[in-house]
Design a protein around this motif. Structure first.
Motif, short mmCIF file in Angstrom:
data_model
loop_
_atom_site.label_atom_id
_atom_site.label_comp_id
_atom_site.label_asym_id
_atom_site.label_seq_id
_atom_site.Cartn_x
_atom_site.Cartn_y
_atom_site.Cartn_z
N ALA A 33 0.88 -1.16 0.00
CA ALA A 33 0.00 0.00 0.00
C ALA A 33 0.92 1.22 0.00
CB ALA A 33 -0.89 -0.01 1.24
N THR A 34 1.05 1.88 -1.13
CA THR A 34 1.98 2.99 -1.22
C THR A 34 1.41 4.24 -0.56
OG1 THR A 34 1.16 3.62 -3.41
CG2 THR A 34 3.03 2.12 -3.33
N ALA A 35 2.30 5.02 0.02
CA ALA A 35 1.93 6.26 0.69
C ALA A 35 2.73 7.40 0.06
CB ALA A 35 2.21 6.16 2.18
N GLY A 36 2.02 8.44 -0.36
CA GLY A 36 2.68 9.56 -1.04
C GLY A 36 2.77 10.82 -0.21
N SER A 37 2.41 10.73 1.07
CA SER A 37 2.50 11.89 1.96
C SER A 37 2.50 11.41 3.40
CB SER A 37 1.32 12.83 1.73
OG SER A 37 0.12 12.23 2.17
N LEU A 38 2.79 12.30 4.31
CA LEU A 38 2.83 11.95 5.72
C LEU A 38 1.48 11.42 6.20
CD1 LEU A 38 4.46 11.89 8.32
CD2 LEU A 38 3.89 14.29 8.67
N SER A 39 0.39 12.07 5.82
CA SER A 39 -0.92 11.59 6.26
C SER A 39 -1.23 10.22 5.67
CB SER A 39 -2.02 12.59 5.89
OG SER A 39 -2.10 12.75 4.49
N GLU A 40 -0.82 9.98 4.44
CA GLU A 40 -1.07 8.68 3.81
C GLU A 40 -0.27 7.57 4.48
OE1 GLU A 40 -0.53 8.95 -0.41
OE2 GLU A 40 -2.29 10.22 -0.66
N VAL A 41 0.91 7.90 5.00
CA VAL A 41 1.69 6.88 5.72
C VAL A 41 0.90 6.41 6.93
CG1 VAL A 41 3.78 6.42 7.06
CG2 VAL A 41 3.94 7.75 4.97
N GLY A 42 0.28 7.35 7.63
CA GLY A 42 -0.55 6.98 8.78
C GLY A 42 -1.71 6.10 8.38
N GLU A 43 -2.38 6.46 7.29
CA GLU A 43 -3.52 5.67 6.81
C GLU A 43 -3.06 4.28 6.38
OE1 GLU A 43 -5.55 7.81 3.72
OE2 GLU A 43 -5.53 9.65 4.89
N ALA A 44 -1.95 4.23 5.65
CA ALA A 44 -1.46 2.95 5.12
C ALA A 44 -0.98 2.02 6.24
CB ALA A 44 -0.34 3.19 4.11
N THR A 45 -0.23 2.56 7.20
CA THR A 45 0.24 1.70 8.29
C THR A 45 -0.92 1.20 9.14
OG1 THR A 45 0.75 3.63 9.68
CG2 THR A 45 2.56 2.68 8.40
N LYS A 46 -1.94 2.04 9.33
CA LYS A 46 -3.14 1.62 10.07
C LYS A 46 -3.85 0.49 9.33
CE LYS A 46 -7.51 3.28 11.89
NZ LYS A 46 -8.58 4.22 11.71
N LEU A 47 -4.01 0.65 8.01
CA LEU A 47 -4.67 -0.36 7.20
C LEU A 47 -3.92 -1.69 7.27
CD1 LEU A 47 -6.86 -0.99 4.95
CD2 LEU A 47 -5.03 -0.48 3.35
N VAL A 48 -2.61 -1.64 7.08
CA VAL A 48 -1.78 -2.85 7.11
C VAL A 48 -1.89 -3.52 8.48
CG1 VAL A 48 0.62 -3.67 7.06
CG2 VAL A 48 -0.21 -2.12 5.28
N SER A 49 -1.86 -2.72 9.53
CA SER A 49 -1.97 -3.26 10.89
C SER A 49 -3.33 -3.92 11.12
CB SER A 49 -1.74 -2.14 11.90
OG SER A 49 -1.96 -2.59 13.20
N GLU A 50 -4.39 -3.26 10.67
CA GLU A 50 -5.74 -3.79 10.87
C GLU A 50 -5.97 -5.11 10.13
OE1 GLU A 50 -8.28 -0.59 9.61
OE2 GLU A 50 -8.08 0.48 11.52
N LEU A 51 -5.31 -5.29 9.00
CA LEU A 51 -5.53 -6.48 8.18
C LEU A 51 -4.47 -7.56 8.38
CD1 LEU A 51 -6.62 -4.67 4.89
CD2 LEU A 51 -8.08 -5.94 6.48
N ALA A 52 -3.49 -7.30 9.24
CA ALA A 52 -2.36 -8.22 9.42
C ALA A 52 -2.79 -9.61 9.88
CB ALA A 52 -1.35 -7.63 10.40
N ALA A 53 -3.72 -9.70 10.80
CA ALA A 53 -4.14 -11.01 11.30
C ALA A 53 -4.89 -11.80 10.24
CB ALA A 53 -5.01 -10.84 12.55
N GLU A 54 -5.69 -11.10 9.46
CA GLU A 54 -6.50 -11.76 8.44
C GLU A 54 -5.67 -12.16 7.21
OE1 GLU A 54 -10.66 -10.84 6.04
OE2 GLU A 54 -10.01 -9.51 7.64
N PHE A 55 -4.63 -11.36 6.91
CA PHE A 55 -3.76 -11.61 5.76
C PHE A 55 -2.30 -11.57 6.21
CE2 PHE A 55 -7.67 -9.63 4.26
CZ PHE A 55 -8.07 -10.51 3.28
N PRO A 56 -1.87 -12.54 7.02
CA PRO A 56 -0.53 -12.51 7.60
C PRO A 56 0.57 -12.49 6.54
CG PRO A 56 -1.59 -14.64 8.00
CD PRO A 56 -2.61 -13.75 7.37
N GLY A 57 1.48 -11.53 6.70
CA GLY A 57 2.63 -11.42 5.82
C GLY A 57 2.34 -10.91 4.42
N MET A 58 1.11 -10.61 4.11
CA MET A 58 0.74 -10.22 2.74
C MET A 58 0.90 -8.73 2.48
SD MET A 58 -2.81 -11.07 0.79
CE MET A 58 -3.01 -10.86 -0.96
N LEU A 59 0.66 -7.90 3.49
CA LEU A 59 0.60 -6.46 3.27
C LEU A 59 1.77 -5.71 3.91
CD1 LEU A 59 -3.19 -6.08 4.03
CD2 LEU A 59 -2.12 -6.07 1.78
#
Length: 114
Positions: A33-59
């Motif tokens: 999930a690419t992030a092109g700004s500081l705010s997008e980094v926050g959104e992307a890391t949150k998304l990856v964290s939220e989906l980590a258990a459901e999709f381990p190692g994928m994101l």
């Protein structure tokens, strides 16, 4: 991230989990999930964290400033140096936040911060 809304109009209901499930079934093992700004980094890391258990190692995600977002350095409330420092702080936490790449930093730094 596109979640079914485009210019304030609902195009389809959010279906990210279904997209990831289909990708996984067809053999896609990693997605960034690419992030092109500081705010997008926050959104992307949150998304990856939220989906980590459901999709381990994928994101994973990236950190950077896309050339179209360079003005955010100057618009940042604490100033451009603080914007850059916040990006650095996030990069230091790369393993914890699952940041796997740094990109598009040169234009932003060259234009305002050095």
């Amino acid at each position: 991230m596109f979640q079914g809304q485009y210019h304030g109009r609902t195009v389809h209901s959010p279906d990210l989990r279904a997209v990831l499930q289909r990708a996984n079934k067809t053999g896609v093992s990693r997605i960034m999930a690419t992030a092109g700004s500081l705010s997008e980094v926050g959104e992307a890391t949150k998304l990856v964290s939220e989906l980590a258990a459901e999709f381990p190692g994928m994101l994973a995600t990236t950190i950077g400033v896309h050339p179209t977002r360079v003005s955010e350095f100057e618009q940042y409330e604490q100033g451009p140096d603080a914007y850059l420092q916040e990006l650095r702080n996030l990069a230091i936490r790369h393993a914890e936040l699952n940041i796997v790449a740094i990109g598009e930093m040169g234009l932003g730094m060259a234009s305002c911060c050095w």
